[in-house]
Design a protein around this motif. Structure first.
Motif, mmCIF file in Angstrom:
data_model
loop_
_atom_site.group_PDB
_atom_site.id
_atom_site.type_symbol
_atom_site.label_atom_id
_atom_site.label_comp_id
_atom_site.label_asym_id
_atom_site.label_seq_id
_atom_site.Cartn_x
_atom_site.Cartn_y
_atom_site.Cartn_z
ATOM 1 N N CYS A 199 -11.483 10.374 12.152
ATOM 2 C CA CYS A 199 -10.997 11.828 11.146
ATOM 3 C C CYS A 199 -9.966 11.961 10.847
ATOM 4 O O CYS A 199 -9.976 13.057 9.322
ATOM 5 N N ILE A 200 -9.561 10.619 10.280
ATOM 6 C CA ILE A 200 -9.047 10.281 9.170
ATOM 7 C C ILE A 200 -9.469 9.278 8.476
ATOM 8 O O ILE A 200 -8.750 9.681 7.044
ATOM 9 N N ALA A 201 -9.473 8.320 8.477
ATOM 10 C CA ALA A 201 -9.798 7.132 7.697
ATOM 11 C C ALA A 201 -10.833 7.467 6.740
ATOM 12 O O ALA A 201 -11.479 7.021 5.393
ATOM 13 N N PRO A 202 -12.379 8.527 7.448
ATOM 14 C CA PRO A 202 -13.039 8.714 6.415
ATOM 15 C C PRO A 202 -12.467 9.711 5.373
ATOM 16 O O PRO A 202 -13.523 9.862 4.129
ATOM 17 N N TRP A 203 -11.442 9.946 4.796
ATOM 18 C CA TRP A 203 -10.861 10.378 4.232
ATOM 19 C C TRP A 203 -11.099 10.269 2.272
ATOM 20 O O TRP A 203 -10.289 10.236 1.576
ATOM 21 N N TRP A 204 -10.645 8.684 2.979
ATOM 22 C CA TRP A 204 -10.905 8.084 1.891
ATOM 23 C C TRP A 204 -11.450 7.399 1.638
ATOM 24 O O TRP A 204 -12.503 7.285 2.688
ATOM 25 N N SER A 205 -12.147 6.653 0.618
ATOM 26 C CA SER A 205 -13.554 6.165 0.041
ATOM 27 C C SER A 205 -13.660 4.525 -0.021
ATOM 28 O O SER A 205 -14.396 3.560 0.408
ATOM 29 N N SER A 206 -12.512 3.626 -0.296
ATOM 30 C CA SER A 206 -12.455 2.141 -0.501
ATOM 31 C C SER A 206 -12.127 2.105 1.067
ATOM 32 O O SER A 206 -11.669 2.291 1.409
ATOM 33 N N PRO A 207 -12.601 0.824 1.729
ATOM 34 C CA PRO A 207 -12.502 0.214 2.661
ATOM 35 C C PRO A 207 -10.932 -0.336 2.572
ATOM 36 O O PRO A 207 -10.296 -0.400 4.120
ATOM 37 N N GLU A 208 -10.160 -0.933 1.593
ATOM 38 C CA GLU A 208 -9.447 -1.357 1.654
ATOM 39 C C GLU A 208 -8.433 -0.072 1.763
ATOM 40 O O GLU A 208 -6.888 -0.480 2.655
ATOM 41 N N SER A 209 -8.533 1.273 1.403
ATOM 42 C CA SER A 209 -7.280 2.336 1.658
ATOM 43 C C SER A 209 -7.118 2.730 2.959
ATOM 44 O O SER A 209 -6.771 2.886 3.618
#
Length: 558
Positions: free
Chosen positions: A192-202
């Motif tokens: 629910c939260i991580a997918p809001w960032w595009s790069s794997p590092e973020s």
């Protein structure tokens, strides 16, 4: 085993019925919470595999998380209960509850001060590594993730300490629920939260922050019930400094002895990370560990991640069976040792080893057979490729060979602690750390990454043999013929189980669909369980059923 009448003065009979019912009720509660936590842990690992696959990002995360996770196991896997609980109970019974709460306050303050210092020193070292020129992307990611998650070390160790206090008060619910908070928040962050960032590092930095936040929630979820139990901060906590020093002195060898496996796991991961070839190769020299000697990297990229996933699967049966069995048997062994009944202590240990053979051995074989289907079911999605799956399945199979021996060590170590011997498990364990390192640096050139897991299995088996011999030197020889007969019957049952399980795997078609993957695991697994227990019943392996009865007292005192 045919039970004989228990004498009236048996230590087992001295336990009131209500207390015994409470013991098994707590066991069922902790076992249920452990099952839920491990199940959520598998879900979170599936999410991490889908999000990052095997590679440098997951490698860096798994290494960074191991540092606070190691601290959790050091302080939370029995050492605090073993060292702190007797001191707390003695203080409460002899000096009163106010004095016991003073000891709790002094211990929490000391632990906070000590671990805060460790955290600060760790952050300074990480800054030093960064300033020293470790500026490659892989090193920067590892240093950054470690810096974020390092304070979790303080939070989770405080949670473990408070949980130990609650255990002394016969309260197990919230301490057992605490791991579910971490896994639940971890899963929510993945989907629910991580997918809001595009790069794997973020995304991986978001995961690290969520773990730190989960530690804060965990701490409050055990601290508030502690206050409801009557805990009060005492300003004169310094009067308990001497008692705290006694607890710390007795805790140190127990901490190290119980955490040998974790120390080996961390060293395995560091070796896997340091000896793995870079994922991105810009020129041929990048494949060389030593350019001058033309020595190539022995491990491929993603080995540390495969180790992490393999160890996570290995911990599932170990937690459900090994830790639960140790929880049930340890109070009995401690009571027998306290009353000088070495004959009953020997019988209890013998029963524990028979259970390890009867449950741990088929668990090892089943994990080795089903390693491939389990990996495909849990991990082969998204960025996790079939090559990653093969690498991880090999790790799971190799670690599976160590399930029985690791369960045995949990029982054997508690036998020594019941007798007040904290040093023997420590000395033998330190020898195994050295042997594990020697095997690691040898086997990676022969079997690549899976050699690290094979080394763990070899060291655990050797440690079991050495510890049994040490134990027999103190309390006398165990019934070798009974253990041998148990091993023979178990081997026959496991052979039947493995034949059926392997045959079903051979005829079931591989598939990329989740339903078929689930069927490819569940059908062989359920068939293996049914065949094994039917064979055990036919072979009259009666000792197995005592694990599921309410009062296994007659087995222990026969």
């Amino acid at each position: 085993m045919n039970s004989m009448p228990t004498s009236s003065n048996s230590p087992a009979d001295s336990v009131p019925g209500q207390e015994e019912r409470s013991l098994f009720a707590n066991f069922r509660l902790v076992s249920l919470m452990t099952l839920l936590s491990r199940s959520l842990g598998l879900v979170r690992d599936m999410g991490m595999a889908m999000l990052f696959g095997n590679g440098p990002i997951m490698d860096a995360f798994s290494i960074a998380f191991r540092i606070p996770n190691l601290a959790r196991r050091l302080f939370g896997e029995g050492a605090l209960s073993t060292a702190f609980l007797p001191a707390f109970v003695r203080e409460r019974e002899q000096q009163g509850l106010t004095s016991a709460w003073r000891l709790v306050t002094a211990t929490l303050i000391w632990l906070t001060q000590f671990l805060s210092g460790v955290t600060v020193v760790g952050l300074v070292l990480l800054l030093g590594f960064y300033l020293a020129g470790f500026n490659s992307p892989e090193y920067q990611l590892l240093l950054g993730l470690t810096a974020i998650m390092l304070p979790y070390l303080l939070l989770i160790c405080l949670v473990a300490q408070i949980s130990a206090v609650m255990h002394a008060q016969n309260r197990f619910g919230w301490p057992a629920f605490s791991p579910l908070i971490l896994n639940g928040m971890w899963i929510v962050t993945i989907w629910c939260i991580a997918p809001w960032w595009s790069s794997p590092e973020s995304q991986v930095y978001v995961m690290a922050v969520s773990i730190l936040f989960a530690g804060v929630v965990q701490l409050f979820c055990v601290l508030l019930p502690l206050y409801r139990q009557g805990y009060q901060y005492t300003a004169d906590w310094r009067e308990s400094k001497a008692d705290v020093r006694t607890v710390v002195r007795s805790m140190v060898p127990i901490l190290i002895g119980l955490s040998i496996a974790q120390i080996n796991a961390v060293s395995d991961s560091l070796i896997a990370w340091g000896f793995s070839a870079p994922e991105v190769i810009s020129n041929p020299s990048d494949t060389l560990l030593n350019t001058a000697w033309q020595v190539r990297y022995p491990l491929e990229s993603g080995t540390a991640s495969a180790l992490y996933f393999g160890q996570r699967l290995f911990q599932f049966p170990l937690g459900l069976f090994g830790l639960a069995l140790g929880t049930v048997l340890y109070p009995l062994m401690a009571r027998h040792a306290e009353t000088g009944r070495h004959d009953l202590l020997q019988s209890t240990l013998l029963l524990g080893l028979k259970q390890v053979i009867g449950i741990g051995f088929p668990a090892s074989v089943g994990m080795m057979i089903l390693a491939g289907p389990i990996t495909r079911l849990l991990f082969e999605y998204g960025q996790f490729t079939s090559e990653d799956g093969l690498q991880t399945a090999q790790m799971i199979a190799a670690y599976g060979a160590a399930v029985w021996s690791s369960c045995a060590l949990l029982i054997l170590h508690r036998g020594f602690y019941a007798m007040g011997d904290r040093m023997t498990p420590l000395y033998v364990g330190l020898q195994m750390v050295l042997l594990n390192l020697l095997l690691n640096f040898s086997l990676i050139w022969v079997w690549q990454g899976v050699g690290l897991a094979i080394s763990t299995a070899i060291c655990a088996a050797i440690q079991v043999v050495l510890i049994i011999r040490k134990f027999e030197n103190q309390i006398g020889k165990l019934n070798r013929s009974e253990l041998g007969l148990t091993l023979l019957k178990t081997s026959i049952a496991v052979t039947a189980m493995g034949t059926v399980c392997g045959g079903l795997l051979f005829v079931l078609p591989p598939s990329d669909h989740f339903t078929q993957r689930l069927w490819n695991v569940m059908l062989p697994l359920l068939a293996a369980i049914v065949v094994y227990f039917v064979a055990a019943w036919l072979l009259k392996m009666d000792f197995l059923w005592s694990l599921f009865t309410r009062e296994p007292k007659s087995e222990l005192d026969s």
